[in-house]
Design a protein around this motif. Structure first.
Motif, PDB file in Angstrom:
ATOM      1  N   THR A  51       0.817  -1.216   0.000  1.00  0.00           N
ATOM      2  CA  THR A  51       0.000   0.000   0.000  1.00  0.00           C
ATOM      3  C   THR A  51       0.850   1.266   0.000  1.00  0.00           C
ATOM      4  OG1 THR A  51      -0.220   0.012   2.424  1.00  0.00           O
ATOM      5  CG2 THR A  51      -1.924  -1.147   1.165  1.00  0.00           C
ATOM      6  N   THR A  69      -4.657   0.224  -3.391  1.00  0.00           N
ATOM      7  CA  THR A  69      -5.732   0.754  -2.550  1.00  0.00           C
ATOM      8  C   THR A  69      -6.359  -0.361  -1.721  1.00  0.00           C
ATOM      9  OG1 THR A  69      -6.225   2.391  -4.256  1.00  0.00           O
ATOM     10  CG2 THR A  69      -7.942   1.983  -2.605  1.00  0.00           C
ATOM     11  N   LEU A  83      -6.771  -5.782  -1.824  1.00  0.00           N
ATOM     12  CA  LEU A  83      -6.137  -4.621  -2.437  1.00  0.00           C
ATOM     13  C   LEU A  83      -6.577  -4.459  -3.886  1.00  0.00           C
ATOM     14  CD1 LEU A  83      -2.538  -5.279  -1.091  1.00  0.00           C
ATOM     15  CD2 LEU A  83      -4.191  -3.608  -0.237  1.00  0.00           C
ATOM     16  N   GLU A  84      -6.777  -3.210  -4.274  1.00  0.00           N
ATOM     17  CA  GLU A  84      -7.164  -2.884  -5.640  1.00  0.00           C
ATOM     18  C   GLU A  84      -5.959  -2.308  -6.361  1.00  0.00           C
ATOM     19  OE1 GLU A  84     -11.150  -0.989  -6.808  1.00  0.00           O
ATOM     20  OE2 GLU A  84      -9.716   0.675  -6.736  1.00  0.00           O
TER      21      GLU A  84
END
Length: 129
Positions: free
Chosen positions: A25, A31, A48-49
């Protein structure tokens, strides 16, 4: 014929949750979609994106067994992330103490790429768009 739409997610088990969470991150800039602690497994799960396209699941488990992770080991070879500017991407991770290999050129595509490792030694590649 089986129809597969796309890769849904990539699951990674880490040995130091706080360190890996910061790496993915704070350094790579993914994200956080959701974070959960699963008490019955003594495990965190962090979704997480990546630019709205992919999802990485980062897991922590107590005492996970070591796994060979050199790019030539059997199994998953590495994770590759496309970047617009490889020089800027390398400078960014280097500024955070992440050591990268020398930038190479793919002999088939002419594109530039490099490798580095996450906190557990998982090989990661930046591949220039």
């Amino acid at each position: 014929m089986l129809k597969i739409n796309r890769v849904h997610h990539i699951a990674i088990i880490c040995t130091d949750y706080a360190l890996s969470k910061h790496f993915y991150t704070g350094i790579l800039g993914f994200t956080i979609v959701q974070e959960a602690y699963r008490a019955e497994r003594q495990s965190y799960k962090l979704d997480l994106e990546v630019d709205g396209l992919y999802q990485i699941e980062l897991f922590s488990f107590p005492n996970p067994p070591a796994r060979p992770s050199r790019p030539e080991a059997a199994g998953l070879r590495h994770l590759a992330f496309e970047v617009d500017d490889i020089d800027a991407a390398v400078a960014h991770v280097n500024a955070h103490g992440v050591i990268t290999e020398a930038i190479r050129i793919d002999e088939y595509t002419g594109k530039r790429f490099t490798f580095f490792a996450d906190p557990d030694g998982l090989p990661i590649e930046f591949y220039e768009k």
